[in-house]
Design an enzyme around this catalytic site. Structure first.
Site, PDB file in Angstrom:
ATOM      1  N   ASP A  65       8.029-120.461 -94.458  1.00  0.00           N
ATOM      2  CA  ASP A  65       7.263-120.196 -94.426  1.00  0.00           C
ATOM      3  C   ASP A  65       5.669-121.662 -93.719  1.00  0.00           C
ATOM      4  O   ASP A  65       5.225-121.720 -94.143  1.00  0.00           O
ATOM      5  CB  ASP A  65       6.646-118.932 -93.816  1.00  0.00           C
ATOM      6  N   LYS A  67       6.010-123.623 -92.103  1.00  0.00           N
ATOM      7  CA  LYS A  67       5.740-124.669 -90.191  1.00  0.00           C
ATOM      8  C   LYS A  67       5.794-126.258 -90.572  1.00  0.00           C
ATOM      9  O   LYS A  67       4.470-126.879 -89.966  1.00  0.00           O
ATOM     10  CB  LYS A  67       4.531-124.099 -89.386  1.00  0.00           C
ATOM     11  N   ASP A  70       5.718-133.368 -89.467  1.00  0.00           N
ATOM     12  CA  ASP A  70       5.124-134.251 -89.488  1.00  0.00           C
ATOM     13  C   ASP A  70       6.351-135.475 -88.696  1.00  0.00           C
ATOM     14  O   ASP A  70       6.903-135.318 -87.861  1.00  0.00           O
ATOM     15  CB  ASP A  70       5.102-133.892 -90.929  1.00  0.00           C
TER      16      ASP A  70
END
Ligand code: 3DU
Length: 222
Positions: A65, A67, A70
């Site tokens: 995880d 997330k 970018d």
């Protein structure tokens, strides 16, 4: 539902502790009840990225995880390294836009790994920005042919609405059960599996707590 990970008992353990021994202690107690561990920054920043291979060696599915949120080039590198370290799946943010998500999707496909797209989140602050765009994010996922999604259990109405957009073929995992207020029964109306962290690892008796969660899950789907 097309997913290579087979999630035992529809339950994913969120190992958000900052100490590997403590995580292993919990896992020892629940190892016959779950087979999928979600790890994130608390554990990896404390104990290192090698946690992934350690859990893999113990036989768990590992969802990283991170997330990822970018630019496409950096997203691709983050996903590639995470998969090379042994993760079966990575969690990626959708709010950064289609090109950033596509970079993750492409490398996941190339490496035969799974990607989960965050469409909305469970905390109150998610109403400020993310929730307002969650349907658009879901559509990005569909356009890219993404099968796996993360939807919040604290928002069952939105969960159902987004599941309608995603369709039955999507595989949805959902955090926010327990401490954050989400309910298993309502969540499993739109999700295929739930993610639970604190209710298990802060419990005085993680095994009994996990067994109770699984009973609730089985009742909810029966
Ligand atoms: O609230 P818990 O302790 O059961 O943990 C939930 C986990 O799921 C935790 O790792 C958190 O970072 C993650 N998560 C959410 O809670 C909410 C989201 O929208 C996305 C991920």
């Amino acid at each position: 539902m097309v997913i290579k990970l087979k999630i035992k008992n529809k339950l994913i353990f969120a190992a958000d502790l900052d100490n590997l021994d403590e995580v292993n202690n919990i896992l020892n107690q629940i190892s016959n009840l779950i087979n999928t561990v979600k790890i994130g920054y608390p554990l990896v920043l404390s104990e290192g990225i090698e946690c992934i291979s350690k859990f893999k060696n113990l036989g768990y599915n590992v969802i990283a995880d991170f997330k990822v949120a970018d630019i496409p080039a950096t997203n691709k590198k983050i996903c590639k390294i995470t998969f090379e370290k042994g993760a079966d799946a990575i969690i990626v943010h959708g709010f950064v836009g289609k090109d950033s998500v596509k970079a993750c999707k492409d490398i996941a496909k190339k490496m035969n790994k799974e990607l989960f797209l965050v469409v909305d989140m469970s905390h109150p602050g998610s109403r400020q920005f993310l929730e307002k765009n969650s349907k658009e994010i879901a559509k990005i996922g569909l356009e890219l042919g993404i099968k796996n999604y993360v939807l919040p259990s604290t928002k069952p109405k939105i969960g159902l609405e987004i599941r309608k957009i995603l369709g039955d073929e999507a595989f949805v995992i959902s955090p926010g059960i327990g401490v954050q207020g989400g309910e298993i029964k309502k969540t499993l109306k739109f999700a295929d599996a739930i993610i639970v962290g604190r209710s298990i690892y802060q419990s005085k008796d993680p095994m009994t707590t996990t067994k109770k969660l699984i009973n609730h899950i089985n009742l909810a789907i029966s």
